[in-house]
Every structure is written in structure tokens, then in C-alpha cells.
Design a protein around this motif. Structure first.
Motif: not given
Length: 447
Positions: A92, A95, A99, A124, A127-128
Motif C-alpha cells: 500500500e 501504491l 500511482l 489504489a 489495484v488492491t
């Protein structure tokens, strides 16, 4: 930013002004923090144990003969959970840094600093969750319900890691603070509990944004996906109760990341320092308590009648929309200095002034129309309604799934009082005028 201590360190959460007598200061500075530091970890682990090992029943707590079985069912930390939590946090953080997204600034701090954040929350979030589903369903690295299956050891391990992080944050604030908004009260337990820095950072990463938003809130979403998958693994279907409960929570999380920059103007970010209260709260209490009703539904599915499904979804989504609308109105008025329209009419505002720690005077406006003309903290009401809507699918067989909305009502009542005292201290007579114009605190015509 300069590393200097503020002249007047921030008080403990909820404490303003000069205390009367000796009992109140003792409770706030020593007994209160110590009690919370000691009881919150076993509480969250006990809640998980009662739901998973005792079908959500509270009776084992009142039957001494069952206490040994209750104790033996409590989860324990594990190396796997430590690696998982650490890897997730690093992922995280990457990201957050990598990002694309614009830089946004939060409100001025008491020391006159305007913190900056990377606004890439929706990306985020996508994507996660895509990475989790790809790794589990696509590549088969682990079953999608693994977070449910090993949730107990994840919680127990998170308790230990969050404790260690809270201690590290305390030491960092004393030795290597990230900015001028830091200091200590001289009471160690209180400083560990409430924190020593308002905006600690590691390099260019704001730790509040990382742990509050990208670890705490993001893990909430992944847990919901895993709980739904775990129910499907057990019953080969996802019940309507799980769909409503998880769906409303996921909608709230999507709204949160869409509105993430607005969160940076809330009490958590602008006033509360980053210590155990927030750090442990967002990394352990949030995933352990906010998901409680959904955790229960994994093995206690209910088939909701159509009317209940429609009622809960409609009411919950409407509450979410109202909550977002209230926050948007306030942000827009602040951004435009009141030169905007609320519900088709010019916004009604009151001018206010405040002074930051560097001695600079600033001007702002207090909104007293729209949702904010109904009550001074109206946005808490739809948030509570939404929490009830995503808990109600658990039914009435057990009381434990309703722990979260009861806790939330107590929390929001406390936050209302803290915010009232903070605004009165900050804006003075302007806020008194606002209170005379907008009479109710949260619930119009009632409270």
C-alpha cells in the motif's frame, strides 16, 4: 519543515480547558489511557472468539465454567500473519507513492503548516482488490476466503505490531519530529495513547494517510471480499444478507476513497495526534469491529425477504448519499469562501477568525444552511443510519453483531462533544453565534 516544539502542546483527545478537581485530570492523563491500552486488545480478540467459536453468543462471558474454553479459543500471533501484514503495508505504501494522482493540501495545522497528500485513493482501491482477486482466483496462490480462515491470527498479530508502531511513533515524535506540530504533555501514558506528532511522516509518505486510509480502510474492503468468498466456499452461494451487508460497506468504502481528500479536513487528521488511539484503532479495531456483523454472517446466513432487502439497500444508499452531500456542501463553502449556492439558494454563512500557533490570523466562514442548517454535526446522523442498515441483515438471534452501531453511537457522541469544545476554543464568539443560529447538535429537534 522546522523541528521545533509548539509552545502549547495539544491536549488529550476530548480534553480542553482547565480541569476542575483532581479526579478528572487523573482519569484523562493516567487511568483512562492505561485502561484503554490494557483492555482494547483483549476486547477485539474476545469479540472475534465469541463470533467464530461460540456462534456469536455472549453467555460464555457470564459462565465461569466456560472461561477455560473461551481462553483456549483466543487467537495467537503467527509469523505468517506478521509477514502478510508487513507485505500488505509495504504494498500500500508503494501504491501511495507510485500511482498517479495530484497533490492536495489539507487545512492549516495549529502551527500554521498546510500538509500535502497524494490523491490516488480510487486507483489504489481498484489495484488492491484486483491484485487480491487475481492472486487468489486467477493464479490460485491462496483461497479467496483465506482472510476469514486466518482472521484471528491476523488480528492477534496486528495487536502486537500496532503496539510496537505506537511506541515507535512516541519515540519519533520526541527525537525526530517531522514538523512543528509535535510535543508532549509530560504524562507518558497519555503521550503514548494520544501521540506526540500531528502529522508524522517517513520520507515523503504521510503516516496518517498510509495507516488510516491505505492500511485500515483498504483492509476493511479486502476482508469483506474474503468473508463473502468464505461463505460461498461453505454453502456454495452468497446469501442475500451477506450481499446487503457487504455491499453497503463496500459502497461506503468506495465513497470514502472518492472523498479521501475531504477526510483530511476531519477531526482525526486536523486535531488528533497519531498515537495508539488512532494507530491501533485503524489497524486493529477498525477491521476487527467494523466487520463484526459480516463475520457473523459467514456461518449464519439469512435469506432476506424482498421487502427487507429493498428497504435496507434503499435506506443505506440514501444515507450514504446524504452523508456525502453534507460533506460536499461544507467543503465547497470553505473552498469558495461562501460564494456558492446550497439547495438552490445562496449559502448562509457566518464569518469567523482564528489564530494559528505562529501568531497568524486567518479568516473562514461557518456554514449554517443546507444540511448544516439542520444541525451542527448533521453528517454523523446518516453515518449511524448506514451502520444500522449493514448490521440489520444479521437478524435478531444474537446481540453481538450489533456491537458496532452501539459503539459508533457512543463514539460519535464523544466526537460531537470534542468537536464542540475545539470549535468554541478556535472560533470563540463566532461559534457561539453559530450555536444560537443552529440549535441542534446532531439530530434536529431532538439532540
Amino acid at each position: 519543515m522546522a523541528n521545533r516544539a509548539p509552545t502549547n502542546p495539544a491536549p488529550a483527545p476530548g480534553w480542553t480547558g482547565t480541569p476542575r478537581g483532581r479526579l478528572a485530570p487523573t482519569l484523562r492523563r493516567t487511568a483512562g489511557p492505561l485502561t484503554l491500552l490494557l483492555i482494547t486488545p483483549p476486547t477485539v480478540l474476545l469479540l472475534w472468539t465469541l463470533v467464530v467459536a461460540f456462534d456469536g453468543a455472549c453467555r460464555p462471558l457470564t459462565e465461569p465454567a466456560r472461561w477455560p474454553a473461551l481462553a483456549s479459543a483466543l487467537p495467537h500471533p503467527s509469523p505468517w500473519a506478521a509477514l502478510t501484514i508487513t507485505g500488505f503495508t509495504v504494498f500500500e505504501a508503494a501504491l501511495l507513492r507510485l500511482l498517479p494522482g495530484p497533490r492536495r493540501h489539507g487545512p492549516l495545522t495549529p502551527a500554521g503548516v498546510r500538509p500535502a497528500y497524494r490523491a490516488n485513493g480510487p486507483a489504489a482501491l481498484a489495484v488492491t482488490h484486483a491484485a487480491y482477486l487475481t492472486a487468489s482466483l486467477g493464479l490460485g496462490w491462496f483461497p479467496p476466503g483465506v482472510l476469514y480462515d486466518r482472521f484471528g491470527e491476523l488480528l492477534a498479530t496486528a495487536c502486537v505490531l500496532a503496539w510496537a508502531l505506537s511506541a515507535a511513533l512516541y519515540a519519533k515524535g520526541l527525537r525526530r519530529p517531522s514538523g512543528p506540530d509535535h510535543g508532549r504533555t509530560g504524562h507518558i501514558l497519555l503521550d503514548v495513547f494520544q501521540g506526540t506528532e500531528l502529522h508524522p511522516s517517513l520520507g515523503r509518505t504521510d503516516l496518517k494517510q498510509l495507516f488510516n486510509c491505505r492500511v485500515g480502510m483498504m483492509s476493511w474492503g479486502l476482508l469483506l471480499v474474503s468473508f463473502a468468498a468464505a461463505q460461498h466456499e461453505r454453502s456454495h452461494s452468497i446469501s442475500s444478507s451477506m450481499a446487503v451487508a457487504a455491499g453497503l460497506q463496500l459502497a461506503y468504502i468506495v465513497k470514502f476513497f472518492h472523498w479521501e481528500t475531504g477526510y483530511f479536513a476531519t477531526l482525526d487528521i486536523t486535531h488528533d495526534r497519531f498515537g495508539y488511539y488512532l494507530c491501533w484503532g485503524v489497524t486493529v479495531w477498525l477491521p476487527g469491529v467494523y466487520t463484526l456483523s459480516t463475520l457473523y454472517l459467514v456461518t449464519h446466513p439469512r435469506r432476506l425477504p424482498l421487502w427487507e432487502t429493498v428497504l435496507l439497500l434503499t435506506t443505506g444508499l440514501l444515507a450514504l448519499a446524504v452523508n456525502y452531500s453534507a460533506d460536499e456542501q461544507r467543503q465547497r463553502v470553505r473552498r469558495t469562501g461562501g460564494d456558492t449556492r446550497i439547495w438552490g439558494r445562496p449559502a448562509r454563512t457566518l464569518p469567523a477568525r482564528y489564530v494559528t500557533g505562529d501568531g497568524t490570523e486567518h479568516s473562514t466562514v461557518l456554514l449554517c444552511s443546507g444540511w448544516w442548517g439542520l444541525s451542527r454535526h448533521f453528517h454523523y446522523l446518516p453515518e449511524l443510519v448506514l451502520a444500522v442498515c449493514w448490521t440489520a441483515p444479521a437478524g435478531g438471534a444474537r446481540a453481538l453483531p450489533y456491537f458496532y452501531p452501539v459503539y459508533l453511537a457512543v463514539l460519535l457522541a464523544d466526537r460531537t462533544g470534542r468537536d464542540e469544545r475545539r470549535c468554541l476554543h478556535k472560533y470563540g464568539d463566532a461559534y457561539r453565534s453559530y450555536c444560537r443560529r443552529v440549535r441542534w447538535k446532531v439530530i434536529p429537534h431532538l439532540y
